[in-house]
Design a protein around this motif. Structure first.
Motif, mmCIF file in Angstrom:
data_model
loop_
_atom_site.group_PDB
_atom_site.id
_atom_site.type_symbol
_atom_site.label_atom_id
_atom_site.label_comp_id
_atom_site.label_asym_id
_atom_site.label_seq_id
_atom_site.Cartn_x
_atom_site.Cartn_y
_atom_site.Cartn_z
ATOM 1 N N GLN A 1 37.241 78.165 49.769
ATOM 2 C CA GLN A 1 37.980 78.305 48.519
ATOM 3 C C GLN A 1 38.751 77.033 48.192
ATOM 4 O O GLN A 1 38.859 76.651 47.025
ATOM 5 N N SER A 2 39.255 76.341 49.193
ATOM 6 C CA SER A 2 39.967 75.086 48.926
ATOM 7 C C SER A 2 38.994 73.999 48.458
ATOM 8 O O SER A 2 39.384 73.096 47.726
ATOM 9 N N ALA A 3 37.736 74.090 48.845
ATOM 10 C CA ALA A 3 36.736 73.118 48.386
ATOM 11 C C ALA A 3 36.480 73.245 46.893
ATOM 12 O O ALA A 3 35.970 72.318 46.267
ATOM 13 N N MET A 4 36.831 74.364 46.298
ATOM 14 C CA MET A 4 36.608 74.559 44.873
ATOM 15 C C MET A 4 37.610 73.775 44.015
ATOM 16 O O MET A 4 37.399 73.595 42.839
ATOM 17 N N PHE A 5 38.685 73.313 44.618
ATOM 18 C CA PHE A 5 39.692 72.592 43.853
ATOM 19 C C PHE A 5 39.320 71.135 43.610
ATOM 20 O O PHE A 5 40.040 70.427 42.927
ATOM 21 N N ASP A 6 38.208 70.680 44.174
ATOM 22 C CA ASP A 6 37.832 69.281 44.037
ATOM 23 C C ASP A 6 36.372 69.140 43.599
ATOM 24 O O ASP A 6 35.557 68.558 44.309
ATOM 25 N N PRO A 7 36.021 69.670 42.410
ATOM 26 C CA PRO A 7 34.639 69.518 41.953
ATOM 27 C C PRO A 7 34.390 68.100 41.443
ATOM 28 O O PRO A 7 35.322 67.379 41.111
ATOM 29 N N TYR A 8 33.126 67.708 41.406
ATOM 30 C CA TYR A 8 32.768 66.416 40.836
ATOM 31 C C TYR A 8 33.108 66.455 39.350
ATOM 32 O O TYR A 8 32.738 67.381 38.646
ATOM 33 N N GLU A 9 33.800 65.450 38.872
ATOM 34 C CA GLU A 9 34.240 65.480 37.485
ATOM 35 C C GLU A 9 33.132 65.067 36.520
ATOM 36 O O GLU A 9 33.041 65.607 35.429
ATOM 37 N N THR A 10 32.301 64.108 36.889
ATOM 38 C CA THR A 10 31.270 63.642 35.966
ATOM 39 C C THR A 10 30.104 64.614 35.863
ATOM 40 O O THR A 10 29.538 64.786 34.799
ATOM 41 N N ASP A 11 29.736 65.241 36.970
ATOM 42 C CA ASP A 11 28.631 66.193 36.979
ATOM 43 C C ASP A 11 28.973 67.319 37.953
ATOM 44 O O ASP A 11 28.660 67.236 39.137
ATOM 45 N N PRO A 12 29.614 68.378 37.471
ATOM 46 C CA PRO A 12 30.091 69.451 38.362
ATOM 47 C C PRO A 12 28.984 70.096 39.200
ATOM 48 O O PRO A 12 29.259 70.611 40.271
ATOM 49 N N ILE A 13 27.746 70.051 38.722
ATOM 50 C CA ILE A 13 26.658 70.687 39.478
ATOM 51 C C ILE A 13 26.418 69.948 40.799
ATOM 52 O O ILE A 13 25.804 70.482 41.713
ATOM 53 N N GLN A 14 26.919 68.722 40.922
ATOM 54 C CA GLN A 14 26.756 67.947 42.154
ATOM 55 C C GLN A 14 27.846 68.231 43.190
ATOM 56 O O GLN A 14 27.897 67.593 44.230
ATOM 57 N N THR A 15 28.716 69.172 42.908
ATOM 58 C CA THR A 15 29.757 69.543 43.861
ATOM 59 C C THR A 15 29.107 70.027 45.158
ATOM 60 O O THR A 15 28.252 70.915 45.130
ATOM 61 N N PRO A 16 29.472 69.447 46.292
ATOM 62 C CA PRO A 16 28.805 69.793 47.556
ATOM 63 C C PRO A 16 28.797 71.275 47.887
ATOM 64 O O PRO A 16 27.837 71.774 48.457
ATOM 65 N N LEU A 17 29.861 72.005 47.528
ATOM 66 C CA LEU A 17 29.902 73.422 47.867
ATOM 67 C C LEU A 17 28.778 74.190 47.179
ATOM 68 O O LEU A 17 28.183 75.088 47.781
ATOM 69 N N LEU A 18 28.449 73.853 45.942
ATOM 70 C CA LEU A 18 27.349 74.534 45.251
ATOM 71 C C LEU A 18 26.027 74.298 45.985
ATOM 72 O O LEU A 18 25.227 75.216 46.163
ATOM 73 N N TRP A 19 25.811 73.060 46.413
ATOM 74 C CA TRP A 19 24.572 72.749 47.144
ATOM 75 C C TRP A 19 24.570 73.412 48.513
ATOM 76 O O TRP A 19 23.529 73.834 49.013
ATOM 77 N N TRP A 20 25.743 73.502 49.138
ATOM 78 C CA TRP A 20 25.835 74.163 50.439
ATOM 79 C C TRP A 20 25.444 75.630 50.291
ATOM 80 O O TRP A 20 24.681 76.161 51.096
ATOM 81 N N ILE A 21 25.954 76.294 49.240
ATOM 82 C CA ILE A 21 25.593 77.691 48.998
ATOM 83 C C ILE A 21 24.100 77.798 48.728
ATOM 84 O O ILE A 21 23.424 78.704 49.233
ATOM 85 N N ALA A 22 23.562 76.868 47.934
ATOM 86 C CA ALA A 22 22.132 76.896 47.615
ATOM 87 C C ALA A 22 21.286 76.708 48.878
ATOM 88 O O ALA A 22 20.269 77.395 49.065
ATOM 89 N N LEU A 23 21.691 75.797 49.758
ATOM 90 C CA LEU A 23 20.924 75.590 50.991
ATOM 91 C C LEU A 23 21.050 76.786 51.937
ATOM 92 O O LEU A 23 20.088 77.145 52.622
ATOM 93 N N ARG A 24 22.212 77.426 51.961
ATOM 94 C CA ARG A 24 22.352 78.660 52.751
ATOM 95 C C ARG A 24 21.449 79.750 52.186
ATOM 96 O O ARG A 24 20.893 80.551 52.940
ATOM 97 N N ALA A 25 21.308 79.778 50.862
ATOM 98 C CA ALA A 25 20.409 80.749 50.234
ATOM 99 C C ALA A 25 18.960 80.458 50.638
ATOM 100 O O ALA A 25 18.176 81.380 50.868
ATOM 101 N N CYS A 26 18.602 79.183 50.747
ATOM 102 C CA CYS A 26 17.254 78.828 51.218
ATOM 103 C C CYS A 26 17.052 79.281 52.661
ATOM 104 O O CYS A 26 15.967 79.739 53.029
ATOM 105 N N ASP A 27 18.107 79.155 53.478
ATOM 106 C CA ASP A 27 18.018 79.650 54.856
ATOM 107 C C ASP A 27 17.817 81.163 54.877
ATOM 108 O O ASP A 27 17.058 81.692 55.690
#
Length: 170
Positions: free
Chosen positions: A81-107
């Motif tokens: 939840q604390s990782a959500m306070f620091d999203p990428y400002e130029t391209d929010p979809i590149q926020t590492p937490l989103l990709w981490w969730i996506a890769l966990r979904a692939c697992d």
């Protein structure tokens, strides 16, 4: 050595006694050793994907044997939840937490199908894989308690943006 073999639970474990040179090298470098404490990977799986076949491999009592398991789970949620306070400002979809969730979904997809999404290149199969990965992404976000976060609502739980992310992963 017998104690190691008993702890291996029948795994083919090759244990050998270190040579004198290895012991000397270890002792010379022991001052540089540091203990790195992390939470167990299965603790994260238990929170993110309770229906994962990976968890069925573990003994059900193994979670109760870990001291402060509930605290470990709560700390994991707080970190995410604390990782959500620091999203990428130029391209929010590149926020590492989103990709981490996506890769966990692939697992999670791999756990159930024994292959990663996108294995079959037919358009219908890719779309089906992306939809299932998106379903796992929403389940993981919900299980982690992130579904109330505005950032997650906007970039992951929003059907079009979330499915676009799932398609990129596939």
């Amino acid at each position: 050595l017998d104690e190691c073999k008993q702890a291996s639970n029948g795994c083919d474990l090759h244990v050998s006694i270190p040579s004198d040179d290895e012991v000397v090298t270890f002792c010379k470098n022991s001052r540089y050793l540091r203990i790195l404490e992390t939470r167990p990977l299965f603790a994260e799986y238990k929170v993110q994907d309770p229906a994962s076949p990976t968890l069925s491999i573990l003994k059900p009592t193994s979670f109760e044997n870990i001291l402060n398991f509930d605290t470990i789970q709560a700390d994991a949620r707080d970190d995410l939840q604390s990782a959500m306070f620091d999203p990428y400002e130029t391209d929010p979809i590149q926020t590492p937490l989103l990709w981490w969730i996506a890769l966990r979904a692939c697992d999670a997809f791999y756990d159930r199908h024994e292959h990663y999404p996108g294995k079959h290149e037919q358009e219908l199969a890719l779309e089906s894989d992306a939809n299932e990965v998106y379903k796992f992404m929403t389940q993981i976000a919900t299980n982690l308690g992130l579904s109330e976060c505005d950032f997650i609502k906007e970039h992951l739980l929003d059907s079009s943006k979330g499915k676009d992310l799932a398609r990129e992963v596939v």
